[in-house]
Design a protein around this motif. Structure first.
Motif, PDB file in Angstrom:
ATOM      1  N   ALA A  24       0.827  -1.205   0.000  1.00 37.96           N
ATOM      2  CA  ALA A  24       0.000   0.000   0.000  1.00 37.96           C
ATOM      3  C   ALA A  24       0.861   1.254   0.000  1.00 37.96           C
ATOM      4  O   ALA A  24       0.577   2.225  -0.724  1.00 37.96           O
ATOM      5  CB  ALA A  24      -0.928  -0.012   1.215  1.00 37.96           C
ATOM      6  N   VAL A  25       1.934   1.252   0.788  1.00 37.13           N
ATOM      7  CA  VAL A  25       2.814   2.421   0.837  1.00 37.13           C
ATOM      8  C   VAL A  25       3.599   2.551  -0.474  1.00 37.13           C
ATOM      9  O   VAL A  25       3.818   3.667  -0.964  1.00 37.13           O
ATOM     10  CB  VAL A  25       3.766   2.330   2.044  1.00 37.13           C
ATOM     11  N   TYR A  26       4.031   1.436  -1.051  1.00 40.48           N
ATOM     12  CA  TYR A  26       4.705   1.486  -2.356  1.00 40.48           C
ATOM     13  C   TYR A  26       3.774   2.081  -3.419  1.00 40.48           C
ATOM     14  O   TYR A  26       4.226   2.789  -4.323  1.00 40.48           O
ATOM     15  CB  TYR A  26       5.157   0.090  -2.788  1.00 40.48           C
ATOM     16  N   LEU A  27       2.484   1.775  -3.313  1.00 40.84           N
ATOM     17  CA  LEU A  27       1.524   2.331  -4.264  1.00 40.84           C
ATOM     18  C   LEU A  27       1.458   3.852  -4.128  1.00 40.84           C
ATOM     19  O   LEU A  27       1.413   4.581  -5.128  1.00 40.84           O
ATOM     20  CB  LEU A  27       0.145   1.713  -4.046  1.00 40.84           C
ATOM     21  N   LEU A  28       1.468   4.347  -2.890  1.00 35.92           N
ATOM     22  CA  LEU A  28       1.506   5.790  -2.674  1.00 35.92           C
ATOM     23  C   LEU A  28       2.801   6.382  -3.229  1.00 35.92           C
ATOM     24  O   LEU A  28       2.796   7.479  -3.812  1.00 35.92           O
ATOM     25  CB  LEU A  28       1.376   6.097  -1.182  1.00 35.92           C
ATOM     26  N   PHE A  31       2.473   6.846  -6.954  1.00 37.71           N
ATOM     27  CA  PHE A  31       1.741   8.061  -7.334  1.00 37.71           C
ATOM     28  C   PHE A  31       2.596   9.305  -7.122  1.00 37.71           C
ATOM     29  O   PHE A  31       2.546  10.249  -7.928  1.00 37.71           O
ATOM     30  CB  PHE A  31       0.447   8.162  -6.520  1.00 37.71           C
ATOM     31  N   ALA A  32       3.392   9.329  -6.066  1.00 44.72           N
ATOM     32  CA  ALA A  32       4.272  10.472  -5.828  1.00 44.72           C
ATOM     33  C   ALA A  32       5.341  10.567  -6.907  1.00 44.72           C
ATOM     34  O   ALA A  32       5.671  11.665  -7.377  1.00 44.72           O
ATOM     35  CB  ALA A  32       4.918  10.357  -4.446  1.00 44.72           C
ATOM     36  N   TYR A 108       7.445  16.733  -4.696  1.00 41.40           N
ATOM     37  CA  TYR A 108       6.894  15.413  -4.999  1.00 41.40           C
ATOM     38  C   TYR A 108       7.986  14.346  -4.967  1.00 41.40           C
ATOM     39  O   TYR A 108       7.760  13.217  -4.516  1.00 41.40           O
ATOM     40  CB  TYR A 108       6.208  15.424  -6.357  1.00 41.40           C
ATOM     41  N   LEU A 115       8.285   8.013   1.098  1.00 40.98           N
ATOM     42  CA  LEU A 115       7.341   6.892   1.087  1.00 40.98           C
ATOM     43  C   LEU A 115       8.039   5.582   0.738  1.00 40.98           C
ATOM     44  O   LEU A 115       7.719   4.524   1.298  1.00 40.98           O
ATOM     45  CB  LEU A 115       6.217   7.177   0.096  1.00 40.98           C
TER      46      LEU A 115
END
Length: 360
Positions: A24-28, A31-32, A108, A115
């Motif tokens: 889940a954090v890798y997914l964020l 996006f970053a 970003y 992240l």
């Protein structure tokens, strides 16, 4: 159920939760990274080249430079801007968020790195609790190998960043690969915690498998650099021959280091880890002698490990041979990494041999 079994079961459950949380954090982080590439400015070199050569659409018809000198007027041609990094020259600044990039892109980019570091810590916790749940090194099957591999790959990236290396451009492809790797591991390759077969109860497990994982992660980093080199080299060649790349290609390619810098980075990475891959094969042969009574039997895993070694040896030799530098050598590097990928996935899944006892 005994107390020890209950504790191990809870640790295994915690490991699964941590692995999914890291995804889940890798997914964020993905996006970053995307936001950095979309909203960040082009690299310093790319923007300077556009300003001086008039590659941008609004500069397409710009005249030569007019200079006033002591009452007279001199007309100077626009200087030629070389975006390739010359041999021995300092590396070109990396992608968005590099020096002279805008504040938004840099923000970003920093969020993406933060992240990624957080996801790495969570995933490392998942690997550690998996090891505690089985009371051994977490390298007994492809699931465990996969989660450890992605952890090491991200760790290498973060270490390079900590050493002030220009590898920020690696963040987006790395996070994408890690998400794919963990997605495959948790769905197709997942194996419940279990003890090892007798042949694997050896201290060579820690030596041989750990070096194999580390080598694979470094080979992956080198392969990404090689692939991006091929794209950047084609882009630079198109500019050199008067071509006009599209907006998307220009936006992406000018954020990367120069092709020569990418080529040099990939070569150094592969050359540095090649001796360790040699040691990995030797360590595996010694372990095979202890476990099966023979050092080499041309088992499919052994064979493809040797093929991978030969492929990388050919690449390194090609780099030192006149006429085989550049794109030809890069193709060899990608073929060599393809051999490593098949050695891991293809041999383990589709080929039966002595290394097939671990299953998936």
């Amino acid at each position: 159920m005994t107390l020890a079994a209950a504790v191990n079961e809870n640790l295994a459950h915690t490991s699964n939760v941590l692995i999914y949380s890291s995804m889940a954090v890798y997914l964020l982080a993905f996006f970053a990274n995307m936001a950095e590439w979309i909203f960040g400015s082009r690299s310093k070199v790319g923007r300077t080249a556009a300003a001086l050569t008039g590659k941008a659409e609004e500069k397409a018809a710009a005249p030569a430079v007019t200079v006033q000198q002591k009452g007279s007027t001199a007309v100077l041609d626009r200087p030629q801007v070389v975006t390739r990094a010359a041999a021995g020259a300092r590396d070109v600044p990396d992608g968005p968020g590099a020096a002279a990039g805008d504040a938004q892109g840099d923000l970003y980019g920093r969020i993406a790195i933060s992240l990624t570091a957080l996801a790495f810590i969570i995933e490392f916790g998942g690997v550690l609790t998996r090891a505690l749940s089985v009371e051994r090194a977490p390298w007994g099957n492809m699931y465990e190998f996969s989660i450890t591999f992605s952890t090491v790959a991200v760790g290498i990236y973060l270490v390079l960043l900590a050493l002030k290396k220009n590898v920020r451009w690696l963040g987006l492809p790395l996070v994408i690969t890690v998400l794919l790797d963990l997605g495959l591991a948790t769905t197709v390759l997942y194996t419940s915690s279990d003890q090892l077969v007798p042949a694997l109860h050896s201290y060579w497990l820690y030596i041989h498998v750990s070096t194999a994982i580390f080598c694979g992660a470094v080979f992956y980093v080198g392969a990404v650099g090689t692939l991006l080199y091929l794209f950047k080299d084609s882009y630079e060649n198109k500019l050199a021959t008067g071509g006009q790349p599209g907006r998307f290609a220009t936006s992406v390619m000018e954020r990367l280091p120069a092709s020569q810098s990418l080529d040099k980075f990939s070569y150094r990475v592969n050359a540095a880890v090649f001796p360790l891959w040699t040691f990995t094969i030797i360590a595996g042969a010694i372990w095979a002698g202890d476990a099966w009574g023979r050092y080499w039997g041309w088992d499919p895993k052994e064979t493809w490990s040797f093929i991978t070694w030969v492929a990388y040896a050919c690449y390194l030799h090609a780099r030192a041979t006149a006429g085989w530098k550049g794109r030809k050598a890069a193709y060899l590097a990608l073929i060599a990494f393809g051999c490593w990928i098949f050695n891991y996935y293809g041999v383990n899944i589709f080929v039966t041999g002595k290394h097939s006892y671990a299953g998936v």
